[in-house]
Design an enzyme around this catalytic site. Structure first.
Site, PDB file in Angstrom:
ATOM      1  N   ARG A  85       0.815  -1.217   0.000  1.00 50.58           N
ATOM      2  CA  ARG A  85       0.000   0.000   0.000  1.00 50.58           C
ATOM      3  C   ARG A  85       0.851   1.270   0.000  1.00 50.58           C
ATOM      4  NH1 ARG A  85      -5.219   2.081   1.372  1.00 50.58           N
ATOM      5  NH2 ARG A  85      -5.132   3.901   2.736  1.00 50.58           N
ATOM      6  N   ILE A 111      -6.325   8.377  -1.338  1.00 51.79           N
ATOM      7  CA  ILE A 111      -6.448   6.927  -1.390  1.00 51.79           C
ATOM      8  C   ILE A 111      -7.337   6.525  -0.212  1.00 51.79           C
ATOM      9  CG2 ILE A 111      -4.287   6.670  -0.091  1.00 51.79           C
ATOM     10  CD1 ILE A 111      -3.826   4.037  -1.428  1.00 51.79           C
ATOM     11  N   SER A 112      -8.312   5.665  -0.465  1.00 47.04           N
ATOM     12  CA  SER A 112      -9.270   5.294   0.574  1.00 47.04           C
ATOM     13  C   SER A 112      -8.615   4.590   1.749  1.00 47.04           C
ATOM     14  CB  SER A 112     -10.337   4.341   0.004  1.00 47.04           C
ATOM     15  OG  SER A 112     -11.235   5.000  -0.814  1.00 47.04           O
ATOM     16  N   GLN A 113      -9.288   4.682   2.893  1.00 42.62           N
ATOM     17  CA  GLN A 113      -8.823   3.920   4.051  1.00 42.62           C
ATOM     18  C   GLN A 113      -8.915   2.436   3.729  1.00 42.62           C
ATOM     19  OE1 GLN A 113     -12.434   5.554   6.147  1.00 42.62           O
ATOM     20  NE2 GLN A 113     -12.167   3.686   7.355  1.00 42.62           N
TER      21      GLN A 113
END
Length: 262
Positions: A85, A111-113
């Site tokens: 990530r 960027i999403s959790q």
């Protein structure tokens, strides 16, 4: 293109409200191909990543923020454990990328959790031979997670710089089953349709009819719908064998808006 929060119980939503079609401004423009997936083989070859010092933070991310919240899809958990990530969050220190929170990726996007990425992916009900369309590439993280699970991913990004960076990043990591397009995701990718699943990572004011049309019978579409600055509905649309579409609300979320000429 990513959410800021999640909550709320699932409930049925009237399909007529979700599929309302306002007048379209502008017109579809053919997307530019920045990265082309290689022809599908009998089995997709996954990238071989170089060792990195973030295996433990990645495992803690999965255990504490995903599996610990009762998300137990084996394929999704395996993908979240494998994909580095931190390579997709270049504007923050690597360890920060593994917190359960959105991270900036430039151009006003995030960027999403991790939990949201896993939650939306799991709700697609993916199979290894599936072809998936993603609207809102961002840094490429969601596309990489999908590519670990399915045969082919097509991803659309409207911001040229983000699209170029994502294509270069995914190619450098060794993904051969992802096509990256730069263009308006509202219109999907009719040339490569139909798709077994579609995921949208920005909030639309309504469900785009072109995306529904490009969904294969038996397929699923996950999309946040609602106005910016308001709590939005994360919707799951399912198209049955006869082409009939049903929808239900999975959760309340907050995403940045889907942009484009629609």
């Amino acid at each position: 293109m990513m959410p800021r929060s999640l909550g709320g119980a699932a409930r049925l939503v009237a399909l007529s409200l979700c599929l309302a079609t306002p007048p379209v401004v502008g017109q579809e423009v053919e997307a530019e191909v920045l990265l082309e997936a290689t022809p599908a083989e009998a089995s997709v070859r996954r990238p071989v990543f170089a060792p990195d010092p973030f295996v433990e933070p990645r495992e803690a991310m999965v255990q504490d923020h995903i599996a610990g919240r009762r998300l137990d899809d084996p394929a999704v958990l395996a993908a979240m454990r494998r994909v580095p990530r931190h390579r997709f969050a270049p504007e923050v220190p690597p360890r920060r990328a593994y917190r359960d929170e959105p991270q900036p990726i430039g151009h006003g996007q995030t960027i999403s959790q991790p939990y949201i990425v896993a939650f939306m992916t799991a709700r697609l009900g993916l199979e290894p031979d599936d072809r998936v369309l993603e609207v809102g590439t961002g840094s490429g993280y969601q596309a990489a997670i999908l590519a670990e699970i399915v045969r082919e991913v097509v991803t659309l990004e409207i911001i040229p710089a983000l699209a170029t960076e994502a294509a270069e990043r995914l190619a450098a990591l060794g993904y051969t089953n992802i096509t990256v397009l730069q263009g308006d995701g509202y219109y999907g990718d009719p040339a490569r349709a139909p798709f077994d699943a579609i995921i949208v990572t920005a909030a639309a004011r309504h469900v785009p009819p072109p995306l529904v049309a490009q969904l294969r019978p038996g397929g699923r579409l996950v999309i946040p719908v609602g106005q910016m600055l308001w709590v939005q509905n994360l919707l799951l649309l399912e198209k049955d064998a006869d082409g009939e579409v049903s929808t239900r609300n999975l959760a309340s979320v907050r995403f940045v808006p889907l942009t484009g000429g629609h």
